[in-house]
Design a protein around this motif. Structure first.
Motif: not given
Ligand code: ZN
Ligand code: URA
Length: 383
Positions: A10, A201, A259, A12, A333
């Motif tokens: 996860h 997501h 998450h 980005h 994240d």
């Molecule tokens: Zn994310």
């Protein structure tokens, strides 16, 4: 501390081409360059509040969003061997239908090229084990606003020819009507056929009214939309898929929920119980075809969860939902949730997740290794 293989599922990026597109826009999502100071990223609808001066809206956006070398340095800093990069929200959801296909191909080719170049330069003979180098793989993005589902299906098929693509990332709006939309059938079928992992997501959160109105939301910055809006959005989206029998019709669909599934692991029993008591469903004498497969079975066969939940209670729920540690995968994240103090190298958002994994599986070396990287390497065929 020496760690086993660590894979971040996860994490980005906004490729430079996407950043340029956001810079050219004046409505959400967009990037605003103030006369002085860092550029601002305005992507959530609550960010674009006219009562906030434009130079202060949204959040600062630095090179960590688009420069892959900054991502690689972050990986090194945090002991991450491999990252499966994905375009960050709101992906291509907002694009004019006529532009969607071209942008998807461009972004996906950019991601493939970034991974290929990095992996080749770090290991020209492709002979080193994953643990010994920094590798990149990617979840691609889909042209969801394209004028026909065929265009989306064709892109999924094309992605199969790109060697570093391991799945696709998607938000919760689908073709515009949510993920229980029957028109998504061909997309689910293509994902099933290719066995691409769908990384689901959040982006849209909940309406401000859910938090007490726009004034309340604004008072606390991003806390309510990100801490509560995002996880509930994911939970609602996947529950709508379940209720509309997507998992009955496409039993081999593989989904990674962001998450740790939002609140799905915690609420699964309640969702199942409400389905059992719902008289609208055919099974109870109604006329709506309710889901056939149980949520517990779906959690064990169709759903994977990331370990981006920042605490032991959430991780325990995630493990209980999947009946074991083999469906849970580490994530960061990145580049969201950076340290607040200038010059701080270690990201507390990452160390919190490491600590939660260590505490949840204290003394269970194999479980820690599985969650940190073993599961991702197996599920996404990274070796
Ligand atoms: Zn994310
Ligand atoms: N905020 C976002 O907008 N996206 C994320 O993925 C995380 C935080």
């Amino acid at each position: 501390m020496s760690r086993p293989l660590v894979v971040d599922v996860h994490t980005h990026v906004y490729p430079p081409s996407y950043m340029a597109m956001l810079r050219a826009r004046k409505t959400v999502p967009y990037i605003h360059d103030p006369a002085s100071g860092e550029p601002r990223l305005i992507i959530l609808s609550s960010d674009d509040d006219p009562s906030i001066p434009i130079d202060e809206r949204g959040r600062p956006v630095d090179t960590s969003y688009s420069d892959i070398d900054v991502k690689l340095a972050f990986m090194q800093q945090h002991g991450i061997n491999s990252s499966v990069i994905s375009l960050a929200n709101p992906w291509l959801d907002f694009l004019d239908p006529a532009e969607a296909q071209q942008w998807a191909e461009r972004i996906n080719n950019d991601l493939e090229e970034t991974c290929a170049q990095n992996n080749k330069s770090s290991d020209p003979d492709n002979s080193l084990p994953l643990k010994g180098r920094s590798t990149l793989f990617a979840f691609a993005t889909l042209p969801l606003s394209a004028p026909s589902a065929d265009i989306i299906v064709n892109e999924i098929k094309r992605l199969k020819t790109l060697p570093h693509i391991r799945g696709v990332i998607m938000g919760t709006s689908g073709l515009g009507n949510g993920l229980d939309d029957e028109a998504l059938g061909p997309v689910w079928a293509a994902l099933e056929e290719t066995q691409f992992l769908l990384f689901l997501h959040p982006h849209y959160g909940l309406p401000d009214e859910a938090f007490g109105g726009p004034e309340v939301t604004k008072r606390y910055g991003h806390v309510l939309p990100l801490a509560l809006g995002f996880p509930l959005e994911t939970t609602i989206a996947v529950t709508r898929m379940l209720l509309s029998c997507v998992f009955d019709k496409f039993p081999r669909l593989q989904i990674l929920l962001a998450h740790s599934g939002g609140t799905l692991p915690f609420l699964a029993g309640r969702i199942e119980s409400c389905i059992m008591h719902e008289r609208k469903f055919v099974a109870n004498g109604g006329d709506v075809p309710g889901p056939q497969r149980s949520i517990w079975e779906i959690l064990k066969t169709n759903i994977f969860l990331d370990a981006v939940v920042y605490g032991t209670a959430g991780l325990k729920a995630a493990v209980a939902a999947g009946e074991g540690t083999d469906r849970l995968m580490f994530g960061t994240d990145h580049p969201f949730f950076p340290p607040l103090n200038e010059g701080e190298k270690e990201w507390i958002s990452v160390t919190t997740n490491y600590k939660a994994i260590d505490a949840t599986f204290a003394g269970e070396k194999e479980a820690v290794a599985a969650v940190l990287g073993g599961n991702a390497a197996r599920i996404l065929k990274l070796e």
